[in-house]
Scaffold this motif. Structure first.
Motif, PDB file in Angstrom:
ATOM      1  N   ARG A 198      -6.724   7.913  -0.415  1.00 51.10           N
ATOM      2  CA  ARG A 198      -5.410   7.308  -0.177  1.00 51.10           C
ATOM      3  C   ARG A 198      -5.183   6.201  -1.191  1.00 51.10           C
ATOM      4  O   ARG A 198      -5.948   5.244  -1.256  1.00 51.10           O
ATOM      5  CB  ARG A 198      -5.343   6.732   1.234  1.00 51.10           C
ATOM      6  CG  ARG A 198      -3.983   6.127   1.565  1.00 51.10           C
ATOM      7  CD  ARG A 198      -3.901   5.776   3.038  1.00 51.10           C
ATOM      8  NE  ARG A 198      -2.588   5.263   3.356  1.00 51.10           N
ATOM      9  CZ  ARG A 198      -2.370   4.060   3.878  1.00 51.10           C
ATOM     10  NH1 ARG A 198      -3.375   3.252   4.105  1.00 51.10           N
ATOM     11  NH2 ARG A 198      -1.149   3.668   4.165  1.00 51.10           N
ATOM     12  N   ARG A 199      -4.149   6.316  -1.996  1.00 53.52           N
ATOM     13  CA  ARG A 199      -3.903   5.357  -3.053  1.00 53.52           C
ATOM     14  C   ARG A 199      -3.639   3.971  -2.468  1.00 53.52           C
ATOM     15  O   ARG A 199      -2.908   3.830  -1.482  1.00 53.52           O
ATOM     16  CB  ARG A 199      -2.721   5.802  -3.907  1.00 53.52           C
ATOM     17  CG  ARG A 199      -2.492   4.933  -5.118  1.00 53.52           C
ATOM     18  CD  ARG A 199      -1.801   5.660  -6.247  1.00 53.52           C
ATOM     19  NE  ARG A 199      -2.237   5.119  -7.532  1.00 53.52           N
ATOM     20  CZ  ARG A 199      -3.284   5.565  -8.213  1.00 53.52           C
ATOM     21  NH1 ARG A 199      -3.974   6.578  -7.734  1.00 53.52           N
ATOM     22  NH2 ARG A 199      -3.632   5.009  -9.356  1.00 53.52           N
ATOM     23  N   HIS A 204      -1.545  -4.779 -11.519  1.00 46.72           N
ATOM     24  CA  HIS A 204      -0.330  -5.293 -12.144  1.00 46.72           C
ATOM     25  C   HIS A 204      -0.719  -6.290 -13.223  1.00 46.72           C
ATOM     26  O   HIS A 204      -1.734  -6.993 -13.074  1.00 46.72           O
ATOM     27  CB  HIS A 204       0.542  -5.977 -11.094  1.00 46.72           C
ATOM     28  CG  HIS A 204       2.010  -5.838 -11.336  1.00 46.72           C
ATOM     29  ND1 HIS A 204       2.675  -4.631 -11.300  1.00 46.72           N
ATOM     30  CD2 HIS A 204       2.963  -6.763 -11.603  1.00 46.72           C
ATOM     31  CE1 HIS A 204       3.969  -4.821 -11.528  1.00 46.72           C
ATOM     32  NE2 HIS A 204       4.157  -6.102 -11.721  1.00 46.72           N
ATOM     33  N   GLN A 232       2.506  -4.184  -0.976  1.00 41.56           N
ATOM     34  CA  GLN A 232       2.346  -3.650   0.371  1.00 41.56           C
ATOM     35  C   GLN A 232       3.522  -2.739   0.735  1.00 41.56           C
ATOM     36  O   GLN A 232       4.669  -3.185   0.786  1.00 41.56           O
ATOM     37  CB  GLN A 232       2.264  -4.816   1.347  1.00 41.56           C
ATOM     38  CG  GLN A 232       2.044  -4.419   2.781  1.00 41.56           C
ATOM     39  CD  GLN A 232       1.872  -5.660   3.644  1.00 41.56           C
ATOM     40  OE1 GLN A 232       1.327  -6.666   3.209  1.00 41.56           O
ATOM     41  NE2 GLN A 232       2.360  -5.581   4.869  1.00 41.56           N
ATOM     42  N   PRO A 233       3.271  -1.462   1.006  1.00 40.08           N
ATOM     43  CA  PRO A 233       4.381  -0.540   1.249  1.00 40.08           C
ATOM     44  C   PRO A 233       4.989  -0.656   2.638  1.00 40.08           C
ATOM     45  O   PRO A 233       6.134  -0.281   2.851  1.00 40.08           O
ATOM     46  CB  PRO A 233       3.738   0.836   1.050  1.00 40.08           C
ATOM     47  CG  PRO A 233       2.302   0.621   1.429  1.00 40.08           C
ATOM     48  CD  PRO A 233       1.962  -0.781   0.999  1.00 40.08           C
ATOM     49  N   THR A 276      -1.742   0.857  -3.062  1.00 42.74           N
ATOM     50  CA  THR A 276      -0.634   0.354  -3.871  1.00 42.74           C
ATOM     51  C   THR A 276      -0.803  -1.138  -4.123  1.00 42.74           C
ATOM     52  O   THR A 276      -1.452  -1.851  -3.339  1.00 42.74           O
ATOM     53  CB  THR A 276       0.709   0.604  -3.175  1.00 42.74           C
ATOM     54  OG1 THR A 276       0.701  -0.059  -1.904  1.00 42.74           O
ATOM     55  CG2 THR A 276       0.949   2.093  -2.969  1.00 42.74           C
ATOM     56  N   PHE A 277      -0.212  -1.615  -5.219  1.00 46.27           N
ATOM     57  CA  PHE A 277      -0.328  -3.038  -5.523  1.00 46.27           C
ATOM     58  C   PHE A 277       0.523  -3.865  -4.567  1.00 46.27           C
ATOM     59  O   PHE A 277       0.089  -4.900  -4.069  1.00 46.27           O
ATOM     60  CB  PHE A 277       0.089  -3.312  -6.967  1.00 46.27           C
ATOM     61  CG  PHE A 277      -0.063  -4.759  -7.337  1.00 46.27           C
ATOM     62  CD1 PHE A 277      -1.309  -5.282  -7.632  1.00 46.27           C
ATOM     63  CD2 PHE A 277       1.037  -5.607  -7.368  1.00 46.27           C
ATOM     64  CE1 PHE A 277      -1.465  -6.632  -7.942  1.00 46.27           C
ATOM     65  CE2 PHE A 277       0.892  -6.949  -7.685  1.00 46.27           C
ATOM     66  CZ  PHE A 277      -0.360  -7.462  -7.974  1.00 46.27           C
ATOM     67  N   PRO A 305      -4.651  -5.957  -5.734  1.00 43.57           N
ATOM     68  CA  PRO A 305      -3.997  -6.065  -4.425  1.00 43.57           C
ATOM     69  C   PRO A 305      -4.712  -7.091  -3.546  1.00 43.57           C
ATOM     70  O   PRO A 305      -5.944  -7.136  -3.509  1.00 43.57           O
ATOM     71  CB  PRO A 305      -4.120  -4.651  -3.846  1.00 43.57           C
ATOM     72  CG  PRO A 305      -4.309  -3.758  -5.038  1.00 43.57           C
ATOM     73  CD  PRO A 305      -5.089  -4.574  -6.027  1.00 43.57           C
ATOM     74  N   ASP A 325      -3.936   0.646  -7.567  1.00 44.69           N
ATOM     75  CA  ASP A 325      -2.879   0.156  -8.451  1.00 44.69           C
ATOM     76  C   ASP A 325      -3.094  -1.330  -8.748  1.00 44.69           C
ATOM     77  O   ASP A 325      -3.525  -2.099  -7.872  1.00 44.69           O
ATOM     78  CB  ASP A 325      -1.509   0.338  -7.803  1.00 44.69           C
ATOM     79  CG  ASP A 325      -1.090   1.800  -7.727  1.00 44.69           C
ATOM     80  OD1 ASP A 325      -1.720   2.629  -8.404  1.00 44.69           O
ATOM     81  OD2 ASP A 325      -0.138   2.104  -6.983  1.00 44.69           O
TER      82      ASP A 325
END
Length: 402
Positions: A13-14, A324, A19-20, A16-17, A361, A322
């Protein structure tokens, strides 16, 4: 290792940078607020009772003289500089490494941003470099707290007093940070916070506040944000103002979310502590974490300095993480601000930060398994290039509700 939230492995499960699912738990409340504000008899959608309550609540919690809610963190900077009397011919000393509003807010007022180099490790404004750029035209010092560390505010306070300058903190990313018992934003005459979605106290939209110990700055900003009106009588404009008014729906939503902020910040701090403990042994191999500890720390973003930054970023991406880059160029190397660069100015530390910085993250909804996977992946990258010793490490603090 299994993710607590999904039952799948972290590699499947990716991560993400940003928070979705930041507002998933507040969806019903937000819809109720929209109905309440939209259906209220007064039909007041901006600068109403909820905004006033939000300002008073923050003022009490911070111990500020005034808190003024604005349309964004950027406009909060513009309004505060305006309230401080900055205009054409003035200079504002700001860090060379940071977000565009640091310079743009100054340029919008016809003043000149003057870029000072940063500390090579913490990546915040260096007071000695700032002092080197002070001239007879300097009006304001504007240090910015960065992604993991507050600026050296005692030194900036002394510097401002020594030269008779105004002091404005860009504390947009530092809400909740405290240095020597004083909250970020209240070391200078004024500071600002940003509530854009990805910030530590983000919301589903744009917004920010000015926080100040100076009642006169608060009064002027309050008037400037609403077309120069003082709030007592509509359509009487005392000064040339702006449209930077706060939304009633967002004010109510932030009041709803405020009691959970301390817990969310604590979770971020625990993750940052864990990262730093894992990454400190990697410093000799070219991966340098921020200084350990919680004094004067900001947990909006956790940033490493990596000699092989791009290769590390690719390695993390290949393992489902991910990242940034804040920021790929220093401000004086941006085309928009290059015309304001003074001949002979150099910013070697800001240039180096742009080449090496990598943000991981750190948001509160990350599970322990995800945090461990991120740290393991960084350590694995280093081991593949240069074997280093690996100390035993604890899991990050559990049980903090996001």
């Amino acid at each position: 290792m299994t993710s607590q939230a999904t039952g799948t492995t972290t590699a499947e499960r990716r991560i993400t940078f940003f928070q979705p699912d930041v507002f998933d738990g507040d969806r019903a409340t937000l819809l109720d607020i929209i109905r309440e504000v939209g259906g209220s008899a007064g039909q007041r959608f901006i600068l109403g009772d909820r905004t006033g309550e939000f300002e008073r609540t923050l003022r009490r919690s911070l111990g500020a003289e005034d808190v003024v809610a604005c349309g964004s963190g950027t406009s909060a900077l513009v309004l505060t500089l305006t309230a401080m009397g900055v205009g054409a011919g003035d200079e504002v000393v700001a860090p060379a490494f940071g977000c565009a509003p640091l310079a743009a807010s100054v340029v919008h007022l016809g003043a000149t941003p003057v870029f000072a180099d940063i500390d090579p490790w913490t990546m915040v404004a260096d007071p000695a470099e700032a002092e080197r750029h002070i001239t007879a035209r300097t009006r304001v010092l504007m240090p910015a707290h960065m992604f993991s560390v507050m600026a050296d505010m005692p030194a900036f306070v002394a510097l401002a007093e020594r030269h008779g300058l105004r002091l404005l903190e860009d504390s947009a990313v530092a809400q909740g940070a405290v240095l020597k018992g004083i909250p970020a934003g209240l070391w200078g005459e004024a500071g600002i916070y940003s509530f854009v979605q990805v910030k530590s106290f983000g919301m589903p939209g744009e917004g920010g506040v000015v926080v100040t110990r100076d009642a006169e700055i608060g009064r002027r900003v309050r008037m400037l944000r609403n077309h120069g009106q003082d709030g007592r009588r509509r359509f009487l404009h005392h000064v040339i103002g702006h449209n930077s008014r706060f939304d009633e729906i967002q004010a109510a939503f932030q009041l709803h979310r405020l009691p959970g902020l301390a817990g969310r910040l604590e979770r971020r701090a625990a993750i940052a502590d864990y990262y730093t403990e894992r990454f400190e042994p990697l410093a000799d191999a070219g991966v340098v974490p921020p200084p350990r500890g919680r004094e004067g720390r900001c947990y909006y973003v956790y940033s490493l300095l990596a000699t092989e930054r791009d290769a590390l970023r690719e390695h993390l991406a290949a393992h489902g993480v991910d990242t940034h880059v804040y920021y790929p160029r220093p401000l004086p190397r941006q085309p928009a601000f290059a015309p304001y660069v003074r001949p002979g100015d150099r910013w070697p530390h800001a240039e180096e930060a742009s080449r090496r910085i990598l943000a991981l993250p750190v948001y509160a909804h990350l599970t322990d398994a995800q945090v461990e996977h991120i740290a393991d992946t960084v350590c694995d990258f280093v081991r593949r290039r240069r074997p280093v010793g690996r100390a035993a490490h604890p899991a990050p603090a559990r049980g903090v509700s996001p």
